[in-house]
Design a protein around this motif. Structure first.
Motif, PDB file in Angstrom:
ATOM      1  N   UNK A  47       1.120  -1.264  -0.089  1.00  0.00           N
ATOM      2  CA  UNK A  47       0.032   0.112  -0.143  1.00  0.00           C
ATOM      3  C   UNK A  47       0.803   1.034  -0.142  1.00  0.00           C
ATOM      4  N   UNK A  48       0.776   2.418  -1.299  1.00  0.00           N
ATOM      5  CA  UNK A  48       1.640   3.424  -1.298  1.00  0.00           C
ATOM      6  C   UNK A  48       1.674   4.437  -0.146  1.00  0.00           C
ATOM      7  N   UNK A  49       0.704   4.357   0.944  1.00  0.00           N
ATOM      8  CA  UNK A  49       0.461   5.580   2.119  1.00  0.00           C
ATOM      9  C   UNK A  49       1.293   4.268   3.236  1.00  0.00           C
ATOM     10  N   UNK A  50       1.271   3.340   3.596  1.00  0.00           N
ATOM     11  CA  UNK A  50       2.061   2.413   4.271  1.00  0.00           C
ATOM     12  C   UNK A  50       2.973   2.583   3.718  1.00  0.00           C
ATOM     13  N   UNK A  51       3.804   2.072   2.535  1.00  0.00           N
ATOM     14  CA  UNK A  51       5.224   1.954   2.476  1.00  0.00           C
ATOM     15  C   UNK A  51       5.715   3.610   2.222  1.00  0.00           C
ATOM     16  N   UNK A  52       4.572   4.691   2.296  1.00  0.00           N
ATOM     17  CA  UNK A  52       5.300   6.614   2.617  1.00  0.00           C
ATOM     18  C   UNK A  52       5.361   6.470   3.329  1.00  0.00           C
ATOM     19  N   UNK A  53       4.453   5.700   5.050  1.00  0.00           N
ATOM     20  CA  UNK A  53       4.505   6.543   5.632  1.00  0.00           C
ATOM     21  C   UNK A  53       5.655   6.237   6.875  1.00  0.00           C
ATOM     22  N   UNK A  54       6.459   4.908   6.742  1.00  0.00           N
ATOM     23  CA  UNK A  54       7.285   4.735   6.998  1.00  0.00           C
ATOM     24  C   UNK A  54       9.071   4.413   6.402  1.00  0.00           C
ATOM     25  N   UNK A  55       8.893   4.770   5.027  1.00  0.00           N
ATOM     26  CA  UNK A  55       9.853   5.405   4.596  1.00  0.00           C
ATOM     27  C   UNK A  55      10.322   6.744   5.293  1.00  0.00           C
ATOM     28  N   UNK A  56       9.085   8.005   5.294  1.00  0.00           N
ATOM     29  CA  UNK A  56       9.237   8.694   5.764  1.00  0.00           C
ATOM     30  C   UNK A  56       9.432   9.244   7.381  1.00  0.00           C
ATOM     31  N   UNK A  57       8.992   7.613   8.069  1.00  0.00           N
ATOM     32  CA  UNK A  57       9.427   7.940   9.529  1.00  0.00           C
ATOM     33  C   UNK A  57      11.266   7.184   9.066  1.00  0.00           C
ATOM     34  N   UNK A  58      11.532   6.743   8.042  1.00  0.00           N
ATOM     35  CA  UNK A  58      13.224   5.821   8.219  1.00  0.00           C
ATOM     36  C   UNK A  58      14.231   7.634   8.336  1.00  0.00           C
ATOM     37  N   UNK A  59      13.565   8.635   7.100  1.00  0.00           N
ATOM     38  CA  UNK A  59      14.024   9.585   6.857  1.00  0.00           C
ATOM     39  C   UNK A  59      14.067  10.824   7.782  1.00  0.00           C
ATOM     40  N   UNK A  60      13.089  10.705   8.605  1.00  0.00           N
ATOM     41  CA  UNK A  60      12.946  11.601   9.511  1.00  0.00           C
ATOM     42  C   UNK A  60      14.730  11.559  10.328  1.00  0.00           C
ATOM     43  N   UNK A  61      14.453   9.640  11.116  1.00  0.00           N
ATOM     44  CA  UNK A  61      14.469   9.335  11.873  1.00  0.00           C
ATOM     45  C   UNK A  61      16.322   9.915  12.107  1.00  0.00           C
ATOM     46  N   UNK A  62      16.631   9.689  10.065  1.00  0.00           N
ATOM     47  CA  UNK A  62      18.426   9.283   9.639  1.00  0.00           C
ATOM     48  C   UNK A  62      18.672  10.590  10.239  1.00  0.00           C
ATOM     49  N   UNK A  63      17.807  11.708   9.347  1.00  0.00           N
ATOM     50  CA  UNK A  63      18.356  13.987   9.390  1.00  0.00           C
ATOM     51  C   UNK A  63      18.530  14.376  10.757  1.00  0.00           C
ATOM     52  N   UNK A  64      16.800  13.397  11.656  1.00  0.00           N
ATOM     53  CA  UNK A  64      17.275  14.383  13.232  1.00  0.00           C
ATOM     54  C   UNK A  64      18.177  13.760  14.225  1.00  0.00           C
ATOM     55  N   UNK A  65      18.174  12.440  13.508  1.00  0.00           N
ATOM     56  CA  UNK A  65      20.001  11.574  14.370  1.00  0.00           C
ATOM     57  C   UNK A  65      20.791  12.895  14.345  1.00  0.00           C
ATOM     58  N   UNK A  66      21.000  12.903  12.679  1.00  0.00           N
ATOM     59  CA  UNK A  66      21.855  13.892  12.212  1.00  0.00           C
ATOM     60  C   UNK A  66      22.910  14.580  13.035  1.00  0.00           C
ATOM     61  N   UNK A  67      21.252  15.586  12.642  1.00  0.00           N
ATOM     62  CA  UNK A  67      21.371  17.188  13.673  1.00  0.00           C
ATOM     63  C   UNK A  67      21.682  16.869  14.681  1.00  0.00           C
ATOM     64  N   UNK A  68      21.344  15.958  15.741  1.00  0.00           N
ATOM     65  CA  UNK A  68      21.378  16.112  17.099  1.00  0.00           C
ATOM     66  C   UNK A  68      22.236  15.222  17.176  1.00  0.00           C
ATOM     67  N   UNK A  69      23.674  14.588  16.943  1.00  0.00           N
ATOM     68  CA  UNK A  69      24.973  13.818  17.283  1.00  0.00           C
ATOM     69  C   UNK A  69      25.584  14.915  16.692  1.00  0.00           C
ATOM     70  N   UNK A  70      25.843  15.595  15.475  1.00  0.00           N
ATOM     71  CA  UNK A  70      26.583  16.899  14.632  1.00  0.00           C
ATOM     72  C   UNK A  70      26.316  17.970  16.650  1.00  0.00           C
ATOM     73  N   UNK A  71      24.937  17.878  17.253  1.00  0.00           N
ATOM     74  CA  UNK A  71      24.768  19.246  18.057  1.00  0.00           C
ATOM     75  C   UNK A  71      25.712  18.957  18.865  1.00  0.00           C
ATOM     76  N   UNK A  72      25.767  18.036  19.097  1.00  0.00           N
ATOM     77  CA  UNK A  72      26.179  17.225  20.424  1.00  0.00           C
ATOM     78  C   UNK A  72      28.008  17.553  20.262  1.00  0.00           C
ATOM     79  N   UNK A  73      28.265  16.677  19.510  1.00  0.00           N
ATOM     80  CA  UNK A  73      29.494  16.023  18.955  1.00  0.00           C
ATOM     81  C   UNK A  73      30.518  16.714  18.074  1.00  0.00           C
ATOM     82  N   UNK A  74      29.648  18.233  17.614  1.00  0.00           N
ATOM     83  CA  UNK A  74      30.013  18.801  16.387  1.00  0.00           C
ATOM     84  C   UNK A  74      30.726  17.517  15.022  1.00  0.00           C
ATOM     85  N   UNK A  75      31.516  17.680  14.558  1.00  0.00           N
ATOM     86  CA  UNK A  75      31.902  17.291  13.437  1.00  0.00           C
ATOM     87  C   UNK A  75      31.705  15.987  13.442  1.00  0.00           C
TER      88      UNK A  75
END
Length: 299
Positions: free
Chosen positions: A184-212
């Protein structure tokens, strides 16, 4: 150089695995030859007794087992689900074939839950997840390097919109456009969206705390370790014990499980993977919120 060593070692090392470890297999208990196969297979298979082949197929079609072993008038029958991972199906067939040879029984193998015809190697989700992880890292880099430092709300909103658009694009391209992920397109889209957001927010958080070094840490979590252990390229039951342990705990592995279930197994057992993705998002958002508060107080 260290990161390159990790990437090469994990990707090449895991892809060379050929023997499963406790892969769940339904075995018809009232058929002695089928039971003997389960015994001869040893720790490679985890036999789950069923009363008849129909019961085993029900488990196979719900993704609860990886194969069904039963007896025919002329030998043994093995039903597999390449949709659960072609490497896992192939390794199980190899193990069962060796056991059948010891019993002097011919073996017939049937792909009962096949992959989409346009994704015969089962790599669509792996490359989709890898693409989203790289795109998410690029977004995080752009936000962290922005001339005017974005606040917490701006980061979360931009990341959320980016994730939703990436999820929809990924689901449309791999689903209706290419037919590689037929869920189902919406179910797959929602899962991929969660993966994308998890990756982007985690990267931002780790860089803010650890630097480069935060970029390297995220690359290790999502690309170096997360992707090869996700089950998207090598079946989870073929991975070493430590890799099997972390597989479902990291976002790529959780996303692969959920999307695979939506596409081939009627959306069964998606709760834990989706909660895992949501947990990473929540943790990263909290870390960013704390960091943002400290920045505002110091400013």
């Amino acid at each position: 150089m260290v990161l390159s060593f990790i990437l090469i070692g994990l990707y090449v090392g895991f892809s060379s695995a050929t023997k499963p470890h406790r892969a769940p297999v339904a075995v018809v208990t009232n058929q002695e030859p089928a039971q003997q196969v389960g015994v001869l297979a040893g720790p490679a298979l985890q036999a789950q007794p069923v009363g008849d082949r129909r019961s085993g197929l029900a488990l196979l079609r719900n993704g609860r087992v990886s194969a069904v072993i039963s007896t025919t008038p002329i030998g043994l029958r093995l039903d597999v689900a390449t949709a659960a991972g072609p490497t896992t199906a192939a390794s199980i067939e190899e193990v069962v074939s060796a056991a059948a040879a010891k019993l002097h029984r011919p073996l017939s193998t049937y792909d009962t839950v096949p992959l989409s015809p346009t994704d015969r190697r089962g790599l669509a989700m792996f490359f989709t997840g890898l693409s989203l992880s790289l795109a998410s890292s690029s977004l995080a880099h752009s936000l962290n390097r922005a001339h005017s430092r974005p606040n917490w709300w701006q980061r979360v909103c931009v990341t959320g919109v980016f994730g939703a658009m990436s999820g929809l694009a990924g689901a449309f391209v791999t689903g209706p456009l290419l037919g590689a992920l037929p869920g189902p397109v919406l179910s797959v889209a929602a899962t991929l969206a969660l993966l994308s957001v998890a990756g982007a927010l985690t990267t931002q958080a780790l860089v803010q705390w650890l630097g480069s070094p935060g970029y390297a840490a995220t690359t290790v979590l999502f690309v170096a370790v997360g992707m090869p252990t996700s089950g998207g390229i090598v079946g989870v039951h073929l991975l070493p014990a430590p890799a099997r342990t972390v597989s479902g705990l990291l976002p790529p592995g959780a996303a692969v499980r959920a999307v695979r279930s939506y596409c081939y197994f009627h959306g069964v057992q998606v709760t834990v993977p989706l909660l895992t993705l949501a947990g990473w998002i929540a943790a990263a958002a909290v870390l960013l919120w704390v960091c943002d508060g400290r920045y505002r107080q110091s400013g």
